[in-house]
Motif scaffolding. Structure first.
Motif, short mmCIF file in Angstrom:
data_model
loop_
_atom_site.label_atom_id
_atom_site.label_comp_id
_atom_site.label_asym_id
_atom_site.label_seq_id
_atom_site.Cartn_x
_atom_site.Cartn_y
_atom_site.Cartn_z
N SER A 184 0.81 -1.22 0.00
CA SER A 184 0.00 0.00 0.00
C SER A 184 0.84 1.26 0.00
CB SER A 184 -0.95 0.01 1.20
OG SER A 184 -0.22 -0.12 2.40
N THR A 185 1.99 1.26 0.68
CA THR A 185 2.82 2.46 0.69
C THR A 185 3.37 2.77 -0.69
OG1 THR A 185 4.79 1.20 1.34
CG2 THR A 185 3.45 2.15 3.10
N ALA A 186 3.52 1.73 -1.52
CA ALA A 186 3.98 1.93 -2.90
C ALA A 186 2.82 2.21 -3.85
CB ALA A 186 4.77 0.72 -3.37
N LYS A 187 1.64 2.45 -3.29
CA LYS A 187 0.46 2.88 -4.04
C LYS A 187 -0.04 1.83 -5.04
CE LYS A 187 1.59 7.76 -3.49
NZ LYS A 187 1.81 9.08 -4.16
N ASN A 188 0.13 0.57 -4.69
CA ASN A 188 -0.53 -0.49 -5.45
C ASN A 188 -1.97 -0.62 -4.97
OD1 ASN A 188 1.90 -1.71 -6.94
ND2 ASN A 188 2.59 -1.75 -4.81
N ILE A 189 -2.86 -1.05 -5.87
CA ILE A 189 -4.26 -1.21 -5.49
C ILE A 189 -4.79 -2.54 -6.00
CG2 ILE A 189 -4.71 1.28 -5.47
CD1 ILE A 189 -6.13 0.93 -8.19
N ILE A 190 -5.87 -3.01 -5.38
CA ILE A 190 -6.60 -4.17 -5.84
C ILE A 190 -7.92 -3.66 -6.41
CG2 ILE A 190 -7.71 -6.33 -5.18
CD1 ILE A 190 -5.62 -6.48 -2.88
N SER A 191 -8.07 -3.80 -7.72
CA SER A 191 -9.25 -3.23 -8.37
C SER A 191 -9.44 -3.90 -9.73
CB SER A 191 -9.08 -1.72 -8.55
OG SER A 191 -10.17 -1.14 -9.24
N ASP A 192 -10.68 -4.03 -10.15
CA ASP A 192 -10.98 -4.60 -11.47
C ASP A 192 -10.63 -3.58 -12.55
OD1 ASP A 192 -11.95 -5.81 -13.72
OD2 ASP A 192 -13.98 -6.12 -12.96
N PRO A 193 -9.64 -3.88 -13.41
CA PRO A 193 -9.27 -2.91 -14.45
C PRO A 193 -10.24 -2.88 -15.63
CG PRO A 193 -7.93 -4.86 -14.66
CD PRO A 193 -8.78 -5.07 -13.45
N GLY A 194 -11.19 -3.80 -15.64
CA GLY A 194 -12.18 -3.81 -16.71
C GLY A 194 -11.72 -4.51 -17.98
N ILE A 195 -10.74 -5.39 -17.86
CA ILE A 195 -10.31 -6.19 -19.01
C ILE A 195 -11.15 -7.46 -19.03
CG2 ILE A 195 -8.39 -7.49 -20.03
CD1 ILE A 195 -6.51 -5.42 -18.78
N LYS A 196 -12.00 -7.59 -20.00
CA LYS A 196 -13.00 -8.66 -20.01
C LYS A 196 -12.63 -9.76 -21.00
CE LYS A 196 -15.58 -6.52 -17.05
NZ LYS A 196 -15.65 -7.02 -15.66
N TYR A 197 -12.97 -10.99 -20.60
CA TYR A 197 -12.77 -12.15 -21.46
C TYR A 197 -14.15 -12.72 -21.80
CZ TYR A 197 -11.14 -16.71 -23.13
OH TYR A 197 -10.90 -17.82 -23.90
N GLU A 198 -14.52 -12.63 -23.07
CA GLU A 198 -15.83 -13.09 -23.51
C GLU A 198 -15.72 -13.75 -24.87
OE1 GLU A 198 -18.67 -9.68 -21.38
OE2 GLU A 198 -18.19 -9.52 -23.52
N ASN A 199 -16.39 -14.90 -24.99
CA ASN A 199 -16.44 -15.62 -26.28
C ASN A 199 -15.05 -15.88 -26.86
OD1 ASN A 199 -19.32 -15.55 -26.23
ND2 ASN A 199 -19.25 -13.44 -27.01
N GLY A 200 -14.11 -16.24 -25.97
CA GLY A 200 -12.77 -16.59 -26.42
C GLY A 200 -11.89 -15.42 -26.79
N SER A 201 -12.26 -14.21 -26.38
CA SER A 201 -11.48 -13.03 -26.77
C SER A 201 -11.36 -12.07 -25.59
CB SER A 201 -12.16 -12.32 -27.95
OG SER A 201 -11.44 -11.16 -28.32
N TYR A 202 -10.18 -11.44 -25.48
CA TYR A 202 -9.95 -10.42 -24.47
C TYR A 202 -10.23 -9.03 -25.04
CZ TYR A 202 -7.64 -13.63 -21.22
OH TYR A 202 -7.36 -14.64 -20.35
N ASP A 203 -11.04 -8.26 -24.32
CA ASP A 203 -11.16 -6.83 -24.62
C ASP A 203 -10.11 -6.15 -23.76
OD1 ASP A 203 -11.79 -4.23 -25.11
OD2 ASP A 203 -13.93 -4.43 -24.70
N ILE A 204 -8.97 -5.87 -24.36
CA ILE A 204 -7.81 -5.46 -23.57
C ILE A 204 -7.74 -3.96 -23.29
CG2 ILE A 204 -6.37 -7.42 -24.25
CD1 ILE A 204 -5.11 -5.61 -26.35
N ILE A 205 -8.70 -3.19 -23.79
CA ILE A 205 -8.75 -1.77 -23.46
C ILE A 205 -9.41 -1.63 -22.09
CG2 ILE A 205 -9.59 0.49 -24.14
CD1 ILE A 205 -7.53 -0.73 -26.06
N PRO A 206 -8.69 -1.17 -21.06
CA PRO A 206 -9.26 -1.11 -19.71
C PRO A 206 -10.21 0.07 -19.55
CG PRO A 206 -7.07 -0.21 -19.69
CD PRO A 206 -7.30 -0.70 -21.10
N PHE A 207 -11.14 -0.07 -18.60
CA PHE A 207 -12.03 1.05 -18.30
C PHE A 207 -12.18 1.23 -16.79
CE2 PHE A 207 -14.75 -2.70 -18.89
CZ PHE A 207 -15.45 -2.72 -17.70
N GLY A 208 -11.39 0.51 -16.00
CA GLY A 208 -11.48 0.61 -14.55
C GLY A 208 -10.62 1.72 -14.00
#
Length: 461
Positions: free
Chosen positions: A395-419
């Protein structure tokens, strides 16, 4: 003397002389052809190296090139490859393996474009699906050797994957700025042949490669060993795709000190080990220079949360700085080796040569900091104190646990994050890095679109 007889005699001498000249030309051509190692049939050129290397030459997109066995660009030679050129490795394992090796002191100039990438693949690939995307280990790979320093004695070694009897397999030296050429918009597919127990060829092997070398927009997909392995040196790499490799996506050791930005790694759900294997020295472990690369804006996608593999494993005194990146879908997080008896990666953490800061983690070891950051040691060694310090650092190094919004659907990754990836960024350490306002390898557009097999086959969008 009879005039007609004299004329006939002179004509006979001329004919004999012409025959001699013709024989000399044929012999010269034969020797030249053997020396050049090229066999031409239609628009297919097969190259077999008998020691003279490729020569300084250009491979053009109107031909198809087949490399048979170990083909070298020798010291002092430059191999230029036009955009859109396809180079195929002949299928083979062990002594029949095929690979292209740019020897120390040689150069490769491979400048593809998004519309016309340069493709390294296996012989018989029609680039239309004749070779399944996940096919691995069908040929060797691309090896580049340079004169940059290693942390080994004499700063020299023999590269993995090449027989020790081959003197052109040496790499390492004293020139940080050594220039082995250019790789731009290059796709390396279905490689990673095994020439012996524990002696595989990576998709792209970089041995003692210096910072004068340009490596940008390169894909390694479906390799039977590591995607890219850095054996020392300080080459910088930008816009890199590594997907579906059987071992690690990235591997570095022997004092690698390069920079990296915009790296994407996706593990095959059925195979693969680490996203990054970070090693330092071997003989001695405390050898300098230390392995301390700087990697910013990476997106690392693991196999799944249920497996027992780490995102990054630091050992053998390795350091490294990873920031503004995204790590998802892996069983374990960041593991740092500790030893009370010698220098080790925890020592590098204490020296601030190992930093994991301003990153996003998700779906890794139950999404708790104590499960993501761990110090490990040999059986019987208590690391509770070190673990408490390292886990507080999360935490002091400003790491976080959060969903970046990279989705895996129908065998494909939507790699553009929105989180939550557009704030709380670490400053960039030098002008080499692009100063972007997001974490991970992608902002609002997919720079891997169209020119990579990963994109063409629908695995990312």
């Amino acid at each position: 003397m009879n005039t007609s007889y004299k004329t006939a005699k002179m004509n006979k001498q001329n004919i004999n002389f012409s025959i001699i000249i013709l024989l000399i030309l044929i012999l010269t051509l034969s020797i030249s052809c053997r020396k050049s190692n090229y066999i031409v049939k239609d628009n297919t050129i097969t190259f077999r190296d008998n020691g003279s290397g490729t020569g300084t030459t250009t491979w053009t997109s109107d031909n198809e090139y087949i490399i048979e066995g170990f083909v070298f660009v020798n010291d002092g030679q430059t191999l230029t490859i036009e955009a859109g050129t396809v180079i195929m490795g002949r299928i083979g394992q062990g002594s029949a393996a095929s690979a292209l090796i740019v020897a120390r002191g040689a150069k490769i100039i491979a400048k593809g474009t998004p519309e016309s990438p340069i493709i390294f693949t296996v012989e018989g690939d029609d680039l239309q699906g004749s070779v399944p995307v996940l096919s691995k280990g069908l040929w060797g790979g691309l090896i580049i050797l340079g004169n940059a320093p290693l942390n080994l004695e004499n700063s020299e070694n023999h590269i993995e994957g090449i027989p020790l009897s081959e003197p052109r397999g040496l790499y390492g030296g004293s020139d940080d700025q050594d220039n082995s050429g250019i790789l731009q918009y290059v796709s390396i597919r279905h490689s990673g042949t095994n020439i012996g127990e524990g002696n595989e060829i990576n998709g792209l092997t970089l041995g003692g490669v210096g910072s004068g070398t340009i490596i940008e927009h390169v894909e390694i997909i479906s390799n039977a060993d590591d995607g890219i392995e850095f054996f020392g040196g300080c080459v910088n790499c930008k816009n890199i795709v590594v997907a579906f490799c059987d071992d690690d996506a990235f591997d570095y050791d022997f004092g690698y000190r390069g920079k990296g930005q915009f790296w994407l790694a996706i593990q095959d759900p059925a195979n693969g080990d680490l996203l990054v294997e970070a090693d330092g020295g071997e003989d001695p472990i405390e050898g300098e220079p230390y392995s301390i690369p700087e990697i910013y804006n990476a997106t690392f996608i693991g196999r799944c949360e249920e497996i027992n593999n780490s995102v990054i494993s630091f050992s053998f005194n390795a350091g490294g700085k990873f920031a503004n990146s995204i790590f998802i879908n892996q069983g374990k997080g960041i593991e740092v080796e500790y030893s009370p008896n010698r220098m080790n990666s925890y020592t590098q953490f204490e020296k601030a040569n190992l930093e994991i800061k301003n990153n996003v983690f998700f779906n890794i070891n139950n999404n708790v900091p104590e499960g993501i950051f761990k110090v490990v040691a040999e059986s019987g060694i208590d690391v509770s104190e070190q673990n408490a310090i390292f886990q507080e650092y999360f935490s002091t190094a400003k790491n976080i646990i959060s969903d970046p919004g990279i989705k895996y659907e129908n065998g494909s990754y939507d790699i553009i994050p929105f989180g939550d990836v557009f704030a709380n960024l670490a400053p960039y350490p030098s002008a080499w890095f692009e100063n972007v306002n997001y974490k991970g390898a992608f902002g609002n557009y997919n720079w891997a679109d169209s020119w990579t097999l990963l994109s063409q086959s629908g695995y990312i969008k």
